[in-house]
Every structure is written in C-alpha cells, then in structure tokens.
Design an enzyme around this catalytic site. Structure first.
Site, PDB file in Angstrom:
ATOM      1  N   ASP A  38      32.403  13.728  -7.393  1.00  0.00           N
ATOM      2  CA  ASP A  38      32.208  12.847  -8.557  1.00  0.00           C
ATOM      3  C   ASP A  38      31.364  11.601  -8.276  1.00  0.00           C
ATOM      4  OD1 ASP A  38      33.767  14.556 -10.070  1.00  0.00           O
ATOM      5  OD2 ASP A  38      35.620  13.467  -9.641  1.00  0.00           O
ATOM      6  N   HIS A 242      13.275   1.720  14.577  1.00  0.00           N
ATOM      7  CA  HIS A 242      13.932   1.959  13.281  1.00  0.00           C
ATOM      8  C   HIS A 242      15.436   1.669  13.359  1.00  0.00           C
ATOM      9  CE1 HIS A 242      10.469   4.713  11.741  1.00  0.00           C
ATOM     10  NE2 HIS A 242      10.159   3.443  11.753  1.00  0.00           N
ATOM     11  N   ASP A 259      13.007  -6.595   9.460  1.00  0.00           N
ATOM     12  CA  ASP A 259      12.015  -5.836   8.690  1.00  0.00           C
ATOM     13  C   ASP A 259      12.720  -5.441   7.403  1.00  0.00           C
ATOM     14  OD1 ASP A 259      10.250  -4.012   7.617  1.00  0.00           O
ATOM     15  OD2 ASP A 259       9.850  -2.977   9.508  1.00  0.00           O
ATOM     16  N   ASP A 270       7.167  -5.036   1.968  1.00  0.00           N
ATOM     17  CA  ASP A 270       7.504  -4.618   3.337  1.00  0.00           C
ATOM     18  C   ASP A 270       7.115  -5.754   4.288  1.00  0.00           C
ATOM     19  OD1 ASP A 270       7.995  -3.231   5.646  1.00  0.00           O
ATOM     20  OD2 ASP A 270       6.403  -1.757   5.396  1.00  0.00           O
ATOM     21  N   HIS A 349       3.295   1.944  17.934  1.00  0.00           N
ATOM     22  CA  HIS A 349       3.053   2.381  16.549  1.00  0.00           C
ATOM     23  C   HIS A 349       1.696   1.876  16.080  1.00  0.00           C
ATOM     24  CE1 HIS A 349       4.051  -1.634  14.931  1.00  0.00           C
ATOM     25  NE2 HIS A 349       5.107  -1.630  15.732  1.00  0.00           N
ATOM     26  N   HIS A 353       0.121   0.767   7.154  1.00  0.00           N
ATOM     27  CA  HIS A 353       0.159   1.954   6.293  1.00  0.00           C
ATOM     28  C   HIS A 353      -0.121   1.492   4.868  1.00  0.00           C
ATOM     29  CE1 HIS A 353       4.160   0.437   5.149  1.00  0.00           C
ATOM     30  NE2 HIS A 353       4.363   0.246   6.447  1.00  0.00           N
ATOM     31  N   HIS A 360       5.873   3.775   2.545  1.00  0.00           N
ATOM     32  CA  HIS A 360       4.742   4.409   3.232  1.00  0.00           C
ATOM     33  C   HIS A 360       4.029   5.178   2.130  1.00  0.00           C
ATOM     34  CE1 HIS A 360       6.470   4.230   7.588  1.00  0.00           C
ATOM     35  NE2 HIS A 360       6.396   3.063   7.002  1.00  0.00           N
ATOM     36  N   GLU A 383       0.941  -4.888  10.641  1.00  0.00           N
ATOM     37  CA  GLU A 383       2.216  -5.112  11.321  1.00  0.00           C
ATOM     38  C   GLU A 383       2.179  -4.812  12.822  1.00  0.00           C
ATOM     39  OE1 GLU A 383       5.239  -2.106  10.391  1.00  0.00           O
ATOM     40  OE2 GLU A 383       3.932  -1.366   8.808  1.00  0.00           O
ATOM     41  N   TYR A 387       6.989  -4.578  22.201  1.00  0.00           N
ATOM     42  CA  TYR A 387       8.387  -4.249  22.487  1.00  0.00           C
ATOM     43  C   TYR A 387       8.506  -3.994  23.984  1.00  0.00           C
ATOM     44  CZ  TYR A 387       7.493  -3.291  17.595  1.00  0.00           C
ATOM     45  OH  TYR A 387       7.065  -3.400  16.299  1.00  0.00           O
ATOM     46  N   ARG A 405       7.749  -8.181  16.034  1.00  0.00           N
ATOM     47  CA  ARG A 405       6.807  -7.584  15.065  1.00  0.00           C
ATOM     48  C   ARG A 405       6.593  -8.601  13.953  1.00  0.00           C
ATOM     49  NH1 ARG A 405       9.044  -3.083  14.412  1.00  0.00           N
ATOM     50  NH2 ARG A 405      10.212  -3.228  12.460  1.00  0.00           N
ATOM     51  N   GLU A 407       4.833  -8.641  10.108  1.00  0.00           N
ATOM     52  CA  GLU A 407       4.268  -7.715   9.114  1.00  0.00           C
ATOM     53  C   GLU A 407       4.053  -8.408   7.778  1.00  0.00           C
ATOM     54  OE1 GLU A 407       6.915  -4.439   8.030  1.00  0.00           O
ATOM     55  OE2 GLU A 407       5.202  -3.313   7.271  1.00  0.00           O
TER      56      GLU A 407
HETATM   57  N1  GLY Z   1       9.601  -0.899   7.028  1.00  0.00           N
HETATM   58  C1  GLY Z   1       8.938   0.251   7.448  1.00  0.00           C
HETATM   59  C2  GLY Z   1       7.642  -0.075   8.023  1.00  0.00           C
HETATM   60  O1  GLY Z   1       7.375  -1.216   8.332  1.00  0.00           O
HETATM   61  O2  GLY Z   1       6.796   0.743   8.131  1.00  0.00           O
HETATM   62 MN    MN Z   2       8.352  -2.912   7.627  1.00  0.00          MN
HETATM   63 MN    MN Z   3       5.547  -1.304   7.242  1.00  0.00          MN
END
Ligand code: GLY
Ligand code: MN
Ligand code: MN
Length: 441
Positions: A38, A242, A259, A270, A349, A353, A360, A383, A387, A405, A407
């Site tokens: 439910d 993440h 983040d 973001d 990374h 994006h 994303h 961003e 690390y 980071r 961003e």
């Molecule tokens: N928050 C996800 C990224 O920065 O891509």
């Molecule tokens: Mn982010």
């Molecule tokens: Mn991002």
C-alpha cells in the site's frame, strides 16, 4: 489550455515536424513504483514525456501521428474516477486532457491494446524511447506484431524502429528562456541551502543533521524534491565519490564535502561545496582546496560558444596536474603526466555533465566521434575535485583522507557563460568569514 501549455505546444510542433508525415512516435509516462504494501515511491514523471506534454500523471501514453486528420496529438490516460479522486486526488481524465493539455484526441488507457495497433497501421517509422522502459518496448513489439498479423488484409506495420532519443534530446539540450528561469530558481534555492549548511556546521554534529537542514531549505522554499540523493561527507567520507550514508559524526579538523541540489518544477540544480568543519582550513586543506578552486576557474573560463565539450576538462586537468607536482604528490614532467593520466588516482571523474530536467541530463557529448561545440542555451556543471584516499601510502601522511570537490552550474551564453550558482561562497576567505559570523552570532 493551461497557460504554460504554450511552450509545450511549441515543442510538440517541432517534434512532430521532425518525426514527419507517414511516421509515428509513441512515449510512455513513468510508472508508479511500489515500495511495499500500500505504499509507493514518490512519483516522478519521465522527463521526455513531461517535456512534450506537461502531463504529470502515471498510466499515460502519448502518440504523435504527423498529418493525422483528426489530430496529430493523441493521449491515452486514466479516466476521471470519483473513488480515485477521493483516495489520491483527481486525475485530469479524458475531458481535462483535451481542455487543459491541448490533446487532440484522448482515449482511456485501458483501451490502448484495441486502439494503438490501428494507429500504427501503414506507418513507416516508429519512434520511441528504445531501451529505457523495457516493459513498454515489449508492448510496442506486441502491438506491432498485431498489425503484422493483418498483412494479408493489405495492412503494413512499421518497418523501422528508431530511438526517439536523438531528436528529443537535441531539443532538451538547448534550454529556452523559460527553462533557464526555472533552472535559476532551482540554483537559487540550492545556493541558500549550501549557505545554511556552512552556517550550521560544527564539530560533533552528524552528517544527517546538516542533510536535514538542507532538505528543510529545499522543501520550505517550494522545491519538490532533491534532484539526487545528497552527499554529506565529513573527513574521509569525502573521498567516496557517491557517499550517501550521511550518518557519521563531523570531526574537528576535517573537511565537509556536500554535493546537494534541489529539483524545482522538474529542473535540477547540482552544487558541491567543501569547507572546514571547524570553520578554518588547515595548511594542507587550504593548499588542495585552492588548487581545486583554481582548476575550477580555469575550466569555467573555457565555457563559451565555439569551445568544445572537453576544453573545460582539459583546462582543469592541466591545473590539477601542475599543482600535484608542486605539492610532491606527483613526480615528473607535467605534459607526460597528463598524457599518461597520472592524476587519475586523485582525480578519477570528469569535470562535468549536461544539466537540465535530469541531473545527468540528456544530449550527446560527441558528434561524429568529435567533442561537440558548446552553444548558447546549454547548461553544464563544472566540478573538478581531488581525492587523496586514506590508504594512499605513496603520498605523505599529511595529505591522506582529504577529499575536495567544487561544483557549479554554468549556462553557455552568446558572449561566454553565466554561473547560475555563483551565490554559494567558494573563496576561502568568504567561506571562513561566513562560518565565523555564524559562530559568533
Ligand atoms: N551530484 C551528482 C554529480 O555531481 O554528478
Ligand atoms: Mn553534484
Ligand atoms: Mn554534477
């Protein structure tokens, strides 16, 4: 027709023109996902579906039939039902779909198996979001098969199955004036939340308490949800890209990496900020933070029409690699280190994006195997980060466990760019001043 339907109508017109006469496009809404008995997960409409319709209900299918005499825009949706209205709220129903959403022809979703095959008859190409809603893909195959079964009666089924992604996502990639307005609003709320996080952070507070402060800010300012699960990562947790557990105690002397961004009217923001839990950066934290900030400025500078997608990333990598050599974290000749991607243990990374209805967001990054050029109306994140894992025994102990980071969300404009999230402090002095003012208040 609802006022905001004008923009949806413009998009439909463009999409229908691209699909072309003699062809057909079919898109399904998101489905309700059950959490347990439910109880459902919060419903979030499929972004492609919403982009073309503004229709925010589950159990709905859009069909575009360019050139159809009775109307090119067909919607299958739930019928209005008194009992459903009482328990979960009213749905638009067939009448509402026509009146408020400018649908040409609305049919009950329960009749789709009988009606949809007829619409597929004698169409050459079938456009649909191939591979994203697997059950729906199967249904489309079944409906097409039904049409094929009538071939001896001289009926043809679509011969070409084409992903609608390319047409739609190129449209979604370039944001309209109204979309930019929504994205600015999302950014503004998230900026406010990041400032609150800086003001409320103290040693011994838990990550989830800061997470809660941000969620409170998002929702009390009218955002519908987070755009993605917030990362509130103290100390070494900042080295987990993440991390979303958000359940550790914040320690004096560590950094906090946050983040987090809200979703406003289906548009994401973001933002990442990293700051000292006790309000003052230590020597090593300051050095790495300033390096990431310099890399971010260098990357943002590359955001302008005519530059290609990878220019900001290349700029960031250059600054970061130089800095890592300067601090003795890497050894060697900078161009060789860049070529060999020696920075990757510390920067694994990419620099950003696309950003839009999805965090994303959709849109190709390469065209004909070449990085695509930036154009006004595109929105992207910048961003960079560093690390230094807690177990990075190859580097001096003093650097270990530091994750940084930074961003921001950046709009490509005719002249260059506009940073939509500018209001969130990121200069060392500004952060320390904001935190100090909150401490003494
Ligand atoms: N928050 C996800 C990224 O920065 O891509
Ligand atoms: Mn982010
Ligand atoms: Mn991002």
């Amino acid at each position: 027709m609802l006022k905001e339907q004008k923009e949806f109508a413009r998009r439909r017109k463009q999409f229908i023109r691209m699909v072309g006469n003699g062809n057909i496009a079919v898109l399904a809404s998101s489905s309700i996902m059950q959490r347990n008995s439910d109880v459902d997960f919060p419903f979030r409409q499929n972004s492609d579906f919403f982009y073309l319709s503004g229709f925010d209900e589950p159990e709905a299918v859009i069909v575009f039939v360019p050139g159809r005499e009775q109307g090119e825009y067909v919607l299958f949706c739930r019928e209005f039902d008194e009992k459903t209205a009482l328990w979960v709220g009213a749905s638009a129903g067939l009448e509402g779909a026509v009146k408020d959403y400018a649908v040409d022809d609305a049919f009950p979703i329960d009749d789709i198996d009988d009606i949809l095959p007829g619409l597929l008859e004698d169409k050459s190409r079938l456009y649909f979001p191939m591979g994203t809603q697997l059950e729906f893909d199967q249904q489309l195959m079944d409906w097409s098969q039904k049409v094929r079964g009538r071939s001896r009666a001289g009926v043809c089924a679509p011969a070409e199955f084409i992903s609608s992604d390319h047409l739609l996502h190129e449209m979604r990639l370039i944001k309209s004036v109204n979309e930019i307005k929504q994205m600015k609003k999302a950014a503004k709320i998230s900026v406010k939340a990041h400032k609150i996080a800086m003001q409320r952070t103290r040693p011994n507070v838990f990550e989830y308490q800061i997470d809660a402060e941000m969620k409170h800010c998002f929702m009390s300012n009218g955002a519908q949800s987070e755009a993605y699960p917030s990362i509130v990562a103290g100390g070494e947790n900042g080295c987990i890209l993440h991390y979303t557990d958000n359940n550790s105690k914040l320690n004096d002397g560590d950094l906090l990496l946050i983040d987090a961004g809200c979703e406003w009217q289906k548009y994401a923001s973001d933002i990442t900020r990293t700051f000292p839990i006790n309000g003052v950066f230590s020597g090593e934290q300051r050095a790495l933070y300033q390096l990431v900030l310099d890399a971010q400025y260098a990357a943002i500078k590359q955001v302008k029409p005519g530059n290609h997608w990878n220019d900001p990333h290349e700029a960031a990598v250059k600054v970061l690699t130089k800095g890592l050599v300067k601090f003795g974290l890497l050894k060697g000749h900078v161009p060789t280190l860049i070529k060999n991607e020696a920075y990757k243990p510390y920067y694994m990374h990419r620099t950003g994006h696309w950003l839009g209805m999805d965090v994303h967001d959709v849109g190709d990054y390469k065209i004909n195997k070449q990085w695509r050029l930036l154009e006004p109306g595109m929105v992207l994140t910048i961003e960079p980060g560093l690390y230094i894992q807690p177990n990075a025994t190859e580097v001096d102990k003093k650097w270990r466990g530091i994750g940084v980071r930074i961003e921001d969300d950046v709009l490509v404009t005719k002249k260059g760019h506009e940073v939509l999230t500018q209001g969130a402090p990121k200069e060392i002095n500004d952060i320390e001043e904001l935190m100090e003012a909150a401490r003494v208040a």
